[in-house]
Design an enzyme around this catalytic site. Structure first.
Site, PDB file in Angstrom:
ATOM      1  N   GLN A 267       0.867  -1.061  -0.033  1.00  0.00           N
ATOM      2  CA  GLN A 267       0.154   0.020   0.036  1.00  0.00           C
ATOM      3  C   GLN A 267       1.010   1.399   0.101  1.00  0.00           C
ATOM      4  O   GLN A 267       1.916   1.140   0.852  1.00  0.00           O
ATOM      5  CB  GLN A 267      -0.866   0.010   1.535  1.00  0.00           C
ATOM      6  CG  GLN A 267      -2.024   0.687   1.085  1.00  0.00           C
ATOM      7  CD  GLN A 267      -3.432  -0.047   0.825  1.00  0.00           C
ATOM      8  OE1 GLN A 267      -3.672  -1.180   1.435  1.00  0.00           O
ATOM      9  NE2 GLN A 267      -4.023   0.404  -0.347  1.00  0.00           N
TER      10      GLN A 267
ATOM     11  N   THR B 128      -0.696  -3.226   7.550  1.00  0.00           N
ATOM     12  CA  THR B 128      -0.705  -4.782   7.373  1.00  0.00           C
ATOM     13  C   THR B 128      -1.620  -5.188   6.308  1.00  0.00           C
ATOM     14  O   THR B 128      -2.670  -6.008   6.423  1.00  0.00           O
ATOM     15  CB  THR B 128      -1.169  -5.323   8.774  1.00  0.00           C
ATOM     16  OG1 THR B 128      -0.354  -4.908   9.484  1.00  0.00           O
ATOM     17  CG2 THR B 128      -0.846  -7.028   8.722  1.00  0.00           C
ATOM     18  N   HIS B 129      -1.370  -4.503   5.052  1.00  0.00           N
ATOM     19  CA  HIS B 129      -2.127  -4.868   3.508  1.00  0.00           C
ATOM     20  C   HIS B 129      -1.239  -5.602   2.858  1.00  0.00           C
ATOM     21  O   HIS B 129      -0.946  -4.970   1.967  1.00  0.00           O
ATOM     22  CB  HIS B 129      -2.798  -3.340   3.199  1.00  0.00           C
ATOM     23  CG  HIS B 129      -3.632  -2.884   4.093  1.00  0.00           C
ATOM     24  ND1 HIS B 129      -3.993  -1.532   3.956  1.00  0.00           N
ATOM     25  CD2 HIS B 129      -4.132  -3.283   5.462  1.00  0.00           C
ATOM     26  CE1 HIS B 129      -4.849  -1.305   4.994  1.00  0.00           C
ATOM     27  NE2 HIS B 129      -5.028  -2.248   5.735  1.00  0.00           N
ATOM     28  N   ASN B 130      -0.618  -6.673   3.488  1.00  0.00           N
ATOM     29  CA  ASN B 130       0.202  -7.394   2.401  1.00  0.00           C
ATOM     30  C   ASN B 130      -0.931  -8.301   1.376  1.00  0.00           C
ATOM     31  O   ASN B 130      -1.857  -9.150   1.779  1.00  0.00           O
ATOM     32  CB  ASN B 130       0.838  -8.461   3.110  1.00  0.00           C
ATOM     33  CG  ASN B 130       1.459  -7.944   4.327  1.00  0.00           C
ATOM     34  OD1 ASN B 130       0.953  -7.889   5.586  1.00  0.00           O
ATOM     35  ND2 ASN B 130       2.860  -7.420   4.177  1.00  0.00           N
TER      36      ASN B 130
END
Lengths: 589, 438
Positions: A348, A517-519
């Site tokens: 992101q 934590t937008h993997n």
């Protein structure tokens, strides 16, 4: 030698949002199901109870709800010329652990991507031609349309309990909502949350600049709520302990509030905790999985769990890791741009302004993770990629999430970071600052991918997964565009001082500070088995009884927080399994 | 003089004979209230349903024990009574009971060996069961419940309560007519009455006890019926007065409470939570609606829907002094309200209204203002959990504050709650708290 457990119809790997959703939907089909969760069990009371949970040092700083790197981590490098090193201290992203997964410690921000995002490659080619696509960008369409997904977004939002205001109901624009959202078939299940002063102040400035502010949608209950499973939420009290915490108030949307107690009543559903899946096992012909092998932490032994259907519902990173370890899909090779598993890892691109106001009081201790006002005026649907020189977009939001003393005290640049000068700065500025965030898309590139590390192994002797990732010029141009648009709006609010935090040309990925934590990606969905690991129903192309949930399916990251899409895709896949797969197990495409 | 002595002697002999007869002559058992064919077969499922309605499992199953195998201690003012094994095991259960034996236990409180049961077994109420339900229950217990060999501890009360024959006299005074006679033209009302008075044995807790410890009224014709009682030191609230829940809530809200342990106003705690968990959640929606209808009609307002109370007040309710104080939150606020803000306000809010089905109202809550503060203190200190029910599966749990409040603090907070908003109940002392803490 592994012990063999009693065969089940379905084994679900991981009991977070998607594991709970698939558990519920398939349990309703009468199937015998076991969910394997590597972490501990957790319930609102006693695990999240007040005041133990609102301990910033324990959970905000020491990350009490996250996985411990000593138990599970990966290695990271920025390009193929670097040696990857283990991520030994969590920083950039924070995978959770335990029943409920990341669904327990998220902020609650819930979105549906904009219309152009589902067919981004086609959209770009039609409007500007393939020539504007950078050579190393693996830009792809989603293999499913928004119209197909809409009922499943709707379903997830009503299960999860999302507060918000529709801006586009079946094509009709609704005053007060987001005019740029894709048309929705129903209002949000709950009215929007009240907005704090920083959000209201931003909305005023944005409106004056010709933008279209609306209340941010989120999984924070604005009133008492009961969902289709009879599960419940209570109204939020704005304590500000959302991200990194479990909600003690039954107010944040989570598997605990939305699904789990209803699921636990099903006699055909069972879950085991401290059960870490090590590998998916294959039939001799390699065409189907026979079950999974997991490590039973309590017994200290490996167990083979046979099942007819394997649902990968772990966090994106763990799903990709398991697929690489189990030989599901050909591993991606950046040298040839071939292979599918580990392909198109994306992230992101965020930035923002922080403003300090001598005479404004924001009471930052009042907040929620999904608080505030947003605008979508700079979303992908609204940007002329050809003119601006990048592919991407962002939504902006202003809304304080908390006033926690350790991490939430913004100070003007140049203030000493310790001692008397720091104290003076805190005295002067605590409660007098606000920020506007730009939450931007991130495209997929040949150089950003996941594979198995050649050097480091985990405690079970398995190779760690290796992440190769760096920021790319296209996304930096996008975020610099956002900066140029945000600066005048921030200035128009007349702050005493302001400072920006946008990535600049040449910025290198730094794993130390928290980013998001937008993997996403690594098991992307597509309509071509050469460029995607799973088909439009999240089914592995080469092993038809494996379905892979989660943000790994995103061909490139959207400009929004991923949970809404993850939930929508889970219901979409569950529907396909129920209506098409179970009666005749086969490749659905 | 001789004549006089003779009379005395005769009287004494008669007395002794009478007493011996009282003790040893077998009790006349009540006959069936309807004649059903000997081979009558109860409809499938009706036995289990009647068992749920009667909540037999709650008392006759020990914590963690096999269903109906007995062994649960029932604490009574006379001492501990041990619930018996009612599985069809021949040695330790009721496997040898004939239908008449079984009916006698439910109607007359008499075992098959002729000994009297203690009235902890609510035969005052089960006496109203129809013969159809007696048959259904008998068939259920004899054929559907697995036999479990489990010898239960003998109840051994101290003198005089260990003289079971004394209950014979009690029964003469306490027991009404057997069977159920509908008094209304309204079938729903009659169905509700039957369930409340009979199997549901609501009066066992919710009616006061008279001087003989018998239920003061077993149907609505008695003024005291369901006007509140006590169980193990906890108050079982009044169900008929103008401030009682059935009178303040709508019929549908009351039915929802019975089915799911929660409604727009309140949640079930303590013994009532167990009743919902083990019994009421299994009733059909029609039956719980019938119970609610009956309770509403027999109340002081006779089921009138006119707003009688703060909870039914219009949307723009007045701001109470309590709400004002909590909102202002001045530094010199007394301990009770301060503790409320620190511990309770996050869910129950400054107006004490909570949120529908999840955070109960504290303003006007019968547990908060109960005569005995034991229930309130127990919830405050040890928390409470709603049962998982079909329509509302969530085990909503309120945490306990045992570790967070000392005796004085808990007393100050409880006193505040009992007098906040529209509440008006006597204060609580630190000694009260100490007695409840575990």
């Amino acid at each position: 030698m592994a012990r063999t457990a009693k065969k089940k119809d379905v084994v679900i790997v991981g009991l977070g949002w998607t594991g709970s959703i698939l558990g519920m939907e398939l349990a309703n089909e009468g199937l015998e199901i076991v969910a394997l969760e590597r972490g501990h069990d957790q319930n609102t009371v006693p695990d999240f109870q007040y005041p133990n949970m609102i301990d910033e040092l324990k959970y905000g700083v020491r990350l009490g709800m996250m996985q411990k790197p000593r138990n599970s981590t990966l290695t990271i490098r920025r390009n193929v010329d670097e040696a990857a090193l283990p991520y030994r201290s969590l920083g950039s992203f924070l995978p959770g652990i335990g029943v409920g997964g990341a669904g327990t410690h998220w902020n609650g921000l819930n979105w549906r991507p904009q219309l152009s995002e589902y067919r981004l490659r086609s959209h770009v080619e039609e409007r500007w031609g393939a020539g504007i696509i950078p050579e190393d960008m693996n830009l792809q369409d989603y293999p499913v349309s928004y119209e197909e997904l809409e009922p499943f977004f709707d379903r997830f939002e009503h299960v999860a309990g999302i507060s918000g205001k529709a801006g586009n109901l079946n094509g009709k624009k609704i005053e007060g909502g987001n005019p740029f959202e894709a048309p929705r078939s129903r209002e949000y299940p709950m009215p929007p949350m009240p907005v704090t002063w920083d959000g209201a102040k931003f909305a005023e400035a944005a409106k004056a600049a010709g933008c279209h502010p609306f209340p941010s949608p989120g999984g924070i209950a604005s009133q008492a709520y009961v969902n289709e499973y009879g599960m419940q939420m209570g109204p939020c009290n704005h304590c500000g302990f959302c991200e990194r915490y479990g909600c003690y108030n039954y107010s944040k949307s989570s598997p605990q509030t939305a699904i789990l107690d209803a699921l636990k009543r099903k006699p055909n559903f069972e879950y085991r905790t401290h059960a870490e899946v090590l590998k998916i096992e294959m039939a001799p012909d390699g065409k189907t999985a026979t079950g999974v092998t997991y490590f039973d932490e309590k017994a200290g032994e490996e167990v083979f769990q046979p099942a007819d259907l394997v649902i990968l519902a772990a966090y994106q990173l763990h799903n990709v890791h398991l697929m690489l370890l189990s030989g599901i899909g050909q591993p991606f090779d950046p040298a040839t741009n071939e292979g599918v598993t580990g392909r198109s890892y994306a992230y992101q691109m965020n930035g923002g302004y922080t403003m300090f106001f001598k005479d404004e009081v924001f009471n930052p201790f009042i907040g929620t993770g999904a608080n505030g006002m947003s605008i979508d005026d700079f979303g992908m649907d609204n940007i002329d990629f050809g003119r601006e020189g990048f592919i991407g977009g962002a939504y902006w939001r202003a809304g304080q999430s908390n006033g926690q003393p350790i991490r939430s005290m913004a100070l003007p640049a140049g203030t000493p970071t310790w001692g008397a000068g720091w104290k003076k700065g805190i005295g002067e500025w605590y409660g007098h600052s606000m920020s506007i965030g730009s939450h931007g898309s991130h495209m997929s590139y040949r150089g950003n991918y996941l594979d198995l590390d050649p050097t480091y192994k985990d405690r079970h002797g398995r190779p760690l997964m290796r992440m190769t990732f760096n920021w790319q010029p296209n996304d930096i141009r996008m975020t610099q565009f956002m900066k140029s648009k945000m600066e005048p709006i921030a200035k128009s609010m007349n702050p005493t001082s302001m400072q920006e935090g946008f990535k600049k040309d040449g910025a290198m990925y730094d794993v130390r500070p928290y980013q998001t934590t937008h993997n996403v990606g690594g098991t992307v969905m597509g309509d071509n088995p050469k460029t995607s690991a799973i088909n439009r129903y999240l089914q592995a192309w080469d092993k038809h009884n494996i379905f892979v949930m989660g943000a790994g399916a995103f061909p490139q990251n959207t400009q929004y927080n991923p949970t809404g899409m993850v939930g929508g895709l889970a219901y979409w896949a569950a529907h396909a399994i129920r209506t098409q797969y179970l009666s005749n197990p086969r490749p659905l495409v | 003089m001789k004549t006089f002595l003779r009379v005395i002697l005769i009287l004494a002999v008669l007395g002794v004979v009478g007493l011996l007869a009282f003790i040893f002559v077998p009790v006349q058992r009540t006959a069936a209230v309807a004649q059903l064919p000997a081979d009558y077969k109860a409809p499938a499922g009706s036995g289990e349903y009647a068992m749920r309605a009667g909540d037999c499992m709650a008392c006759h199953t020990a914590e963690g024990g096999k269903p109906f195998a007995g062994g649960r201690p029932i604490h009574s003012p006379m001492g501990t009574i041990w619930a018996t094994n009612i599985t069809p095991d021949k040695e330790t259960g009721i496997g040898n009971y004939t239908l008449d034996d079984f009916r006698a236990a439910l109607y007359d409180g008499v075992r098959n060996d002729g000994a009297h049961l203690y009235p902890a077994m609510p035969y005052e109420n089960y006496r109203k069961l129809t013969e159809e339900d007696i048959r259904a229950l008998y068939q259920y217990f004899m054929t559907e419940v697995p036999a479990v060999s489990n010898k239960v501890e003998e109840t051994a009360l101290s003198f005089p309560f260990n003289q079971r024959w004394g209950i014979r006299a009690w029964n003469w005074l306490a027991l009404g007519k057997p069977g159920f006679e509908p008094v209304s033209q309204d079938e729903q009302f009659n169905r509700g009455a039957y369930l409340v008075q009979g199997a549901g044995h609501c009066a066992a807790c919710h009616s006061p006890r008279n001087l003989l410890m018998a239920q003061d009224g077993t149907d609505e014709s008695s003024a005291a019926f369901l006007t509140g009682g006590e169980i193990d030191g906890y108050t079982a609230p009044d169900l008929r007065g103008p401030q009682s829940a059935p009178q303040k809530w709508s019929t549908e809200e009351l039915a929802a409470y019975l089915t799911t342990a929660r409604n727009a106003h309140s949640t079930a705690t303590g013994e009532m939570m167990l009743v919902v968990r083990d019994s009421l959640q299994y009733m059909t929606p029609e039956d719980n609606l019938a119970i609610a209808t009956y309770l509403k009609k027999i109340g002081s307002t006779g089921g009138s829907t006119a707003p009688a109370t703060p909870s039914a007040a219009p949307e723009k309710a007045e701001v109470t002094d309590t709400e004002k104080m909590l909102t202002e939150a001045k530094a010199d606020m007394p301990l009770g309200p301060r503790l409320y803000l620190d511990n309770c306000g996050g869910c129950h809010f400054v107006n004490g209204k909570g949120a529908a089905e999840i955070f109960p109202e504290l303003d006007g809550n019968s547990l908060v203002t109960a005569k005995s503060s034991k229930g309130l203190l127990d919830v405050m200190l040890h928390g409470a959990e709603l049962p998982s029910t079909k329509d509302r599966p969530m085990r909503v749990r309120m945490q306990g504050y045992n570790d967070r409040l000392n005796d004085e603090e808990a007393a100050a907070l409880a006193t505040f709650l009992r007098q906040a908003w529209h509440n008006d109940a006597p204060p609580v002392t630190a000694e009260d708290v100490k007695a409840v803490r575990r």
